[in-house]
Design a protein around this motif. Structure first.
Motif, PDB file in Angstrom:
ATOM      1  N   PHE A  96       0.846  -1.198   0.000  1.00 33.80           N
ATOM      2  CA  PHE A  96       0.000   0.000   0.000  1.00 33.80           C
ATOM      3  C   PHE A  96       0.876   1.241   0.000  1.00 33.80           C
ATOM      4  N   ARG A  97       0.510   2.205  -0.829  1.00 31.41           N
ATOM      5  CA  ARG A  97       1.089   3.542  -0.789  1.00 31.41           C
ATOM      6  C   ARG A  97      -0.050   4.546  -0.903  1.00 31.41           C
ATOM      7  N   GLY A  98      -0.013   5.554  -0.058  1.00 28.07           N
ATOM      8  CA  GLY A  98      -1.028   6.592  -0.115  1.00 28.07           C
ATOM      9  C   GLY A  98      -0.865   7.537   1.054  1.00 28.07           C
ATOM     10  N   SER A  99      -1.531   8.659   0.963  1.00 28.31           N
ATOM     11  CA  SER A  99      -1.427   9.637   2.043  1.00 28.31           C
ATOM     12  C   SER A  99      -2.359   9.261   3.191  1.00 28.31           C
ATOM     13  N   ARG A 100      -2.177   9.912   4.309  1.00 33.35           N
ATOM     14  CA  ARG A 100      -2.929   9.562   5.516  1.00 33.35           C
ATOM     15  C   ARG A 100      -4.242  10.352   5.571  1.00 33.35           C
ATOM     16  N   THR A 101      -5.132  10.029   4.644  1.00 33.57           N
ATOM     17  CA  THR A 101      -6.425  10.715   4.617  1.00 33.57           C
ATOM     18  C   THR A 101      -7.411  10.118   5.615  1.00 33.57           C
ATOM     19  N   SER A 102      -7.086   8.965   6.147  1.00 28.62           N
ATOM     20  CA  SER A 102      -7.971   8.317   7.107  1.00 28.62           C
ATOM     21  C   SER A 102      -7.165   7.471   8.074  1.00 28.62           C
ATOM     22  N   GLY A 103      -7.564   7.502   9.347  1.00 34.18           N
ATOM     23  CA  GLY A 103      -6.910   6.691  10.357  1.00 34.18           C
ATOM     24  C   GLY A 103      -7.119   5.204  10.155  1.00 34.18           C
ATOM     25  N   GLU A 104      -8.061   4.831   9.274  1.00 32.94           N
ATOM     26  CA  GLU A 104      -8.300   3.425   8.994  1.00 32.94           C
ATOM     27  C   GLU A 104      -7.062   2.760   8.407  1.00 32.94           C
ATOM     28  N   ARG A 105      -6.168   3.561   7.848  1.00 33.22           N
ATOM     29  CA  ARG A 105      -4.976   3.023   7.204  1.00 33.22           C
ATOM     30  C   ARG A 105      -3.832   2.762   8.195  1.00 33.22           C
ATOM     31  N   ASP A 106      -3.923   3.344   9.379  1.00 32.85           N
ATOM     32  CA  ASP A 106      -2.814   3.264  10.345  1.00 32.85           C
ATOM     33  C   ASP A 106      -2.409   1.841  10.715  1.00 32.85           C
ATOM     34  N   PRO A 107      -3.360   0.936  11.024  1.00 30.73           N
ATOM     35  CA  PRO A 107      -2.939  -0.399  11.443  1.00 30.73           C
ATOM     36  C   PRO A 107      -2.088  -1.127  10.398  1.00 30.73           C
ATOM     37  N   LEU A 108      -2.383  -0.946   9.125  1.00 27.57           N
ATOM     38  CA  LEU A 108      -1.586  -1.614   8.098  1.00 27.57           C
ATOM     39  C   LEU A 108      -0.171  -1.042   8.044  1.00 27.57           C
ATOM     40  N   VAL A 109      -0.060   0.275   8.170  1.00 30.34           N
ATOM     41  CA  VAL A 109       1.264   0.909   8.155  1.00 30.34           C
ATOM     42  C   VAL A 109       2.071   0.473   9.381  1.00 30.34           C
ATOM     43  N   LEU A 110       1.426   0.419  10.530  1.00 34.99           N
ATOM     44  CA  LEU A 110       2.121  -0.021  11.749  1.00 34.99           C
ATOM     45  C   LEU A 110       2.528  -1.491  11.648  1.00 34.99           C
ATOM     46  N   LEU A 111       1.646  -2.305  11.065  1.00 33.58           N
ATOM     47  CA  LEU A 111       1.985  -3.719  10.875  1.00 33.58           C
ATOM     48  C   LEU A 111       3.195  -3.855   9.950  1.00 33.58           C
ATOM     49  N   SER A 112       3.260  -3.013   8.953  1.00 33.21           N
ATOM     50  CA  SER A 112       4.382  -3.045   8.014  1.00 33.21           C
ATOM     51  C   SER A 112       5.710  -2.780   8.716  1.00 33.21           C
ATOM     52  N   ARG A 113       5.685  -1.896   9.696  1.00 32.48           N
ATOM     53  CA  ARG A 113       6.920  -1.578  10.418  1.00 32.48           C
ATOM     54  C   ARG A 113       7.371  -2.734  11.303  1.00 32.48           C
ATOM     55  N   LYS A 114       6.416  -3.550  11.740  1.00 34.46           N
ATOM     56  CA  LYS A 114       6.743  -4.707  12.577  1.00 34.46           C
ATOM     57  C   LYS A 114       7.016  -5.956  11.744  1.00 34.46           C
ATOM     58  N   ARG A 115       6.285  -6.081  10.626  1.00 35.48           N
ATOM     59  CA  ARG A 115       6.381  -7.290   9.808  1.00 35.48           C
ATOM     60  C   ARG A 115       6.646  -6.933   8.346  1.00 35.48           C
ATOM     61  N   PRO A 116       7.833  -6.415   8.046  1.00 35.84           N
ATOM     62  CA  PRO A 116       8.134  -6.074   6.646  1.00 35.84           C
ATOM     63  C   PRO A 116       8.149  -7.291   5.731  1.00 35.84           C
ATOM     64  N   ASP A 117       8.248  -8.498   6.332  1.00 34.46           N
ATOM     65  CA  ASP A 117       8.172  -9.717   5.528  1.00 34.46           C
ATOM     66  C   ASP A 117       6.759  -9.981   5.029  1.00 34.46           C
ATOM     67  N   LEU A 118       5.786  -9.320   5.684  1.00 34.92           N
ATOM     68  CA  LEU A 118       4.377  -9.555   5.379  1.00 34.92           C
ATOM     69  C   LEU A 118       3.754  -8.397   4.603  1.00 34.92           C
ATOM     70  N   ASP A 141      -7.772  -4.516  13.000  1.00 37.57           N
ATOM     71  CA  ASP A 141      -6.534  -4.200  13.714  1.00 37.57           C
ATOM     72  C   ASP A 141      -5.378  -4.980  13.087  1.00 37.57           C
ATOM     73  N   GLU A 142      -4.202  -4.845  13.663  1.00 30.43           N
ATOM     74  CA  GLU A 142      -3.018  -5.480  13.087  1.00 30.43           C
ATOM     75  C   GLU A 142      -3.149  -7.003  13.039  1.00 30.43           C
ATOM     76  N   LYS A 143      -3.768  -7.589  14.060  1.00 29.19           N
ATOM     77  CA  LYS A 143      -3.912  -9.044  14.096  1.00 29.19           C
ATOM     78  C   LYS A 143      -4.813  -9.521  12.965  1.00 29.19           C
ATOM     79  N   GLU A 144      -5.947  -8.852  12.799  1.00 30.29           N
ATOM     80  CA  GLU A 144      -6.866  -9.266  11.732  1.00 30.29           C
ATOM     81  C   GLU A 144      -6.217  -9.105  10.359  1.00 30.29           C
ATOM     82  N   LEU A 145      -5.483  -8.029  10.185  1.00 33.42           N
ATOM     83  CA  LEU A 145      -4.817  -7.800   8.903  1.00 33.42           C
ATOM     84  C   LEU A 145      -3.768  -8.878   8.634  1.00 33.42           C
ATOM     85  N   SER A 146      -2.964  -9.200   9.657  1.00 34.23           N
ATOM     86  CA  SER A 146      -1.931 -10.226   9.457  1.00 34.23           C
ATOM     87  C   SER A 146      -2.563 -11.585   9.201  1.00 34.23           C
ATOM     88  N   ASP A 147      -3.685 -11.889   9.872  1.00 37.08           N
ATOM     89  CA  ASP A 147      -4.375 -13.159   9.636  1.00 37.08           C
ATOM     90  C   ASP A 147      -4.859 -13.266   8.187  1.00 37.08           C
TER      91      ASP A 147
END
Length: 401
Positions: free
Chosen positions: A223-245, A333-339
């Motif tokens: 995903f690439r895009g600007s922060r127009t909505s907080g709905e995008r935050d969990p995916l960006v945070l997950l990316s910082r923890k799990r760059p393999d995913l 949340d991050e768990k649901e996204l990773s699942d």
């Protein structure tokens, strides 16, 4: 269990010289423990994905592919949108609606518009299609909202006939194909005049998809895009923890002032639509309203994770979750996204089929002729509801085709 034990005996026969009888091991069966663990893991994995697998089966059972004749895949939305005006549209309603958008008139096959247009590119993106069909339409007039946000909330008694490109079930606006099929859209450095020209992207993005077939795509979500909505935050945070995913980062937009606007990290470079095709899984989030990039992602022949189901454009209702894309809750949340991503990774053949369905739908049912057809059918059915004879307004001028 007898089969499992027998298989274990066969596997260990040459290693430890045990004798196998039907369903039993005559030696110490501790060597079977690894196979038992594998079985437990397989069962656990199946149970883990059971909810998603059930959703896919339910979706398949109820799905009926739409027919492509006369843009019939999309016209049920026209009937739904116009139902609230079944008793007719008066001239007074049109006059009151004019505060919500731009007045267009079609008279004797010519297109007219009020002189002022708040967003010129958006108006020209609409007018491209109006010129194509104006000779086929009766005299008519209608008000088009060129803002991002719909204008007619359904809690109001005063229901006005206003055309908007995107809406939720909380609005009575009449849905029309967005201007971005021809011109306009979010302006970024890669697309300074907006995404625009859907017909050209259908060629360039599909060409990029051929360079990145399924087996060659990077096995991560993107995903690439600007922060127009907080709905995008969990995916960006997950990316910082799990760059393999996940590879998800925020870019700048016109409102960017500091790294606070990109969730405490430097803004990432923008990525072209064509370069999205490198990735096997693509996330789509709404912006202020429906996301303009949604349709483009399918052209990559990558699996689309579509977040939220509230906002629609005219073609969304014909596309079905678990058939054409994988739906994601807007509150995931991050768990649901990773699942969900891991589900896709562990069920490659299954999600590849969903990917193929989505790409085929966009390729077959969202061509320029489908967009033109939708405008034609919408305005023909809408015009039958007008309860007065349309006359040229003093404030409109004819537009060159």
């Amino acid at each position: 269990m007898k089969i499992l034990t027998t298989l274990c005996c066969i596997f260990t026969l040459h290693k430890i010289g045990v004798k196998c009888s039907e369903g039993t091991c005559s030696a110490d069966q501790s060597d079977c423990s690894d196979l038992e663990e594998d079985k437990k893991y397989a069962e656990s994995k199946n149970n883990r994905w059971s909810h998603y697998l059930e959703e896919i089966e339910k979706a398949k059972a109820s799905y009926e592919p739409c027919q492509s004749s006369n843009c019939s895949c999309h016209t049920t939305l026209i009937e739904k949108d116009l139902l609230v005006f079944k008793d007719g549209i008066t001239e007074d309603l049109i006059n009151r609606a004019r505060t919500k958008g731009v007045l267009y008139q079609i008279l004797n096959g010519k297109v007219y518009r009020e002189e002022e247009c708040m967003f010129p590119f958006r108006c020209s993106g609409i007018e491209h299609f109006l010129h194509k069909i104006s000779a086929e339409l009766p005299d008519t007039e209608f008000v088009v909202n060129t803002r991002d946000w719909p204008q007619v909330p359904n809690y109001r008694r005063d229901v006005l006939p206003v055309f908007s490109f995107s809406k939720t079930n909380d609005f009575y606006d009449i849905t029309y194909p967005a201007w971005t099929f021809w011109e306009g859209g979010p302006a970024i450095s890669l697309y300074p005049r907006g995404l625009g020209r859907w017909d050209q992207h259908r060629i360039s993005v599909r060409k990029a998809a051929k360079k990145w077939p399924w087996k060659k795509k990077k096995d991560v979500a993107f995903f690439r895009g600007s922060r127009t909505s907080g709905e995008r935050d969990p995916l960006v945070l997950l990316s910082r923890k799990r760059p393999d995913l996940v590879d998800a980062q925020y870019t700048k937009n016109q409102a960017w002032r500091s790294e606070k606007d990109t969730l405490g990290a430097p803004p990432a470079a923008e990525v072209s639509l064509e370069d999205h095709c490198q990735y096997k899984y693509l996330f789509n989030y709404r912006g202020v309203a429906a996301s303009f990039r949604f349709k483009h992602l399918f052209l990559c022949e990558s699996l689309v994770f579509h977040v939220g189901n509230e906002w629609i454009e005219f073609f969304y209702p014909a596309m079905k979750p678990w058939i054409h894309y994988i739906p994601v809750s807007k509150d995931a949340d991050e768990k649901e996204l990773s699942d969900l991503i891991e589900f896709a990774k562990y069920n490659d053949d299954l999600v590849k089929a969903i990917t193929a369905n989505g790409a085929e739908f966009i390729q077959d049912h969202l061509k320029f002729e489908d967009i033109t057809c939708y405008w034609r059918e919408l305005l023909k059915k809408y015009s039958k509801l007008l309860k007065y004879r349309v006359k040229k307004d003093d404030k409109v001028k004819v537009l060159k085709g």
